[in-house]
Design a protein around this motif. Structure first.
Motif, PDB file in Angstrom:
ATOM      1  N   GLU A 155      -5.835   1.723   5.816  1.00 29.68           N
ATOM      2  CA  GLU A 155      -5.270   1.122   4.610  1.00 29.68           C
ATOM      3  C   GLU A 155      -5.006  -0.373   4.799  1.00 29.68           C
ATOM      4  O   GLU A 155      -5.208  -1.161   3.867  1.00 29.68           O
ATOM      5  CB  GLU A 155      -3.969   1.825   4.211  1.00 29.68           C
ATOM      6  CG  GLU A 155      -3.408   1.275   2.900  1.00 29.68           C
ATOM      7  CD  GLU A 155      -2.142   1.959   2.464  1.00 29.68           C
ATOM      8  OE1 GLU A 155      -2.083   2.424   1.314  1.00 29.68           O
ATOM      9  OE2 GLU A 155      -1.188   2.023   3.276  1.00 29.68           O
ATOM     10  N   GLY A 172       0.821  -1.200   0.000  1.00 28.79           N
ATOM     11  CA  GLY A 172       0.000   0.000   0.000  1.00 28.79           C
ATOM     12  C   GLY A 172       0.854   1.248   0.000  1.00 28.79           C
ATOM     13  O   GLY A 172       2.082   1.181  -0.099  1.00 28.79           O
ATOM     14  N   LYS A 173       0.216   2.404   0.100  1.00 28.28           N
ATOM     15  CA  LYS A 173       0.935   3.678   0.131  1.00 28.28           C
ATOM     16  C   LYS A 173       1.638   3.900   1.462  1.00 28.28           C
ATOM     17  O   LYS A 173       2.783   4.351   1.527  1.00 28.28           O
ATOM     18  CB  LYS A 173      -0.035   4.843  -0.105  1.00 28.28           C
ATOM     19  CG  LYS A 173      -0.655   4.918  -1.477  1.00 28.28           C
ATOM     20  CD  LYS A 173      -1.586   6.119  -1.557  1.00 28.28           C
ATOM     21  CE  LYS A 173      -2.252   6.219  -2.907  1.00 28.28           C
ATOM     22  NZ  LYS A 173      -3.193   7.380  -2.981  1.00 28.28           N
ATOM     23  N   LEU A 206      -6.356  -3.130   2.237  1.00 28.61           N
ATOM     24  CA  LEU A 206      -5.480  -4.027   1.492  1.00 28.61           C
ATOM     25  C   LEU A 206      -5.934  -5.478   1.614  1.00 28.61           C
ATOM     26  O   LEU A 206      -5.936  -6.223   0.626  1.00 28.61           O
ATOM     27  CB  LEU A 206      -4.032  -3.887   1.983  1.00 28.61           C
ATOM     28  CG  LEU A 206      -3.319  -2.584   1.642  1.00 28.61           C
ATOM     29  CD1 LEU A 206      -1.954  -2.536   2.331  1.00 28.61           C
ATOM     30  CD2 LEU A 206      -3.163  -2.414   0.134  1.00 28.61           C
TER      31      LEU A 206
END
Length: 241
Positions: A136, A31-32, A140
């Motif tokens: 997040e 993820g970011k 994910l």
């Protein structure tokens, strides 16, 4: 649309060419802000125990069947059992900013024949709570569950008295289904279990919601501009027009 069989009975929607889903794999989910890595005792245990030890008290363990752990050895022995489980795949949540494991979650009780799976053992350290990473990480795993493994249903279960867990699930877009009374006994207590879920038909809108919330333009110096629930309601309103 109501479906009626030859006996005049109502029956469920047709599932076309269903071939089942896949079992979760021990793969990295990137993820970011974070990465989900398959839980590895040698790689993650020490960092996780240190992260959990920063909590001011043991309240994070109240509604879990395990913990608190008296020392690192006790926690490490627990993780050894987790990584060898045949009905769950656990992931360490690794913070991209410092490379540290700061929490865990798992895909568990998966039924590939019927396409159902549960997200459980969500254990977030103080370092992770109320951060973009916490959202997040859930996204994910849900994205992997629906888009890659092709599950039809993702479940979330918690002690009916665990309001933070129930509210977290609702914020993420899970829908409340009901309560199983006297469902378990743990830590010498009776537990009523609250069930929530997301189905495949709901996932597309939730995916769009998560993507919009996690975008860089939704944050100002780390502070969210729009809440996840606000974005979801806006998407719902647009679709209803």
């Amino acid at each position: 649309m109501v479906r009626i069989n030859s006996y005049g009975q109502e029956i469920g929607d047709e599932v076309v060419q269903w071939k089942g889903s896949e079992a979760p794999k021990k793969v990295d989910l990137e993820g970011k802000y974070c990465k989900l890595e398959p839980l590895d005792v040698e790689k993650h245990a020490a960092a996780l125990f240190d992260a959990y030890s920063k909590a001011p008290d043991d309240r994070m363990w109240t509604y879990l069947p395990i913990g608190p752990f008296k020392d690192y050895s006790d926690y490490r022995n627990f993780l050894l059992g987790v990584v060898n489980s045949s009905d769950s795949v656990s992931y360490a949540i690794v913070n991209h900013s410092n490379g540290r494991a700061v929490g865990t979650l798992a895909a568990m009780r998966f039924d590939i024949v019927n396409g159902t799976v549960e997200i459980g053992y969500v254990i977030f350290s103080p370092e992770l709570q109320r951060t973009a990473i916490s959202t997040e990480a859930q996204y994910l795993l849900m994205k992997y569950i629906f888009d890659v493994l092709k599950y039809r249903r993702c479940e979330w279960k918690c002690d009916s008295l665990n309001c933070p867990s129930r509210n977290a699930a609702l914020r993420l877009g899970f829908k409340l289904e009901g309560t199983f009374r006297n469902a378990a006994v743990y830590k010498g207590r009776s537990r009523d279990t609250t069930w929530l879920s997301v189905t495949e038909s709901e996932w597309a809108d939730l995916r769009t919601t998560f993507t919009a919330w996690l975008s860089e333009d939704n944050f100002d110096e780390g502070v969210q501009k729009r809440k996840l629930t606000e974005i979801r309601e806006k998407i719902k309103a647009i679709k209803s027009k």
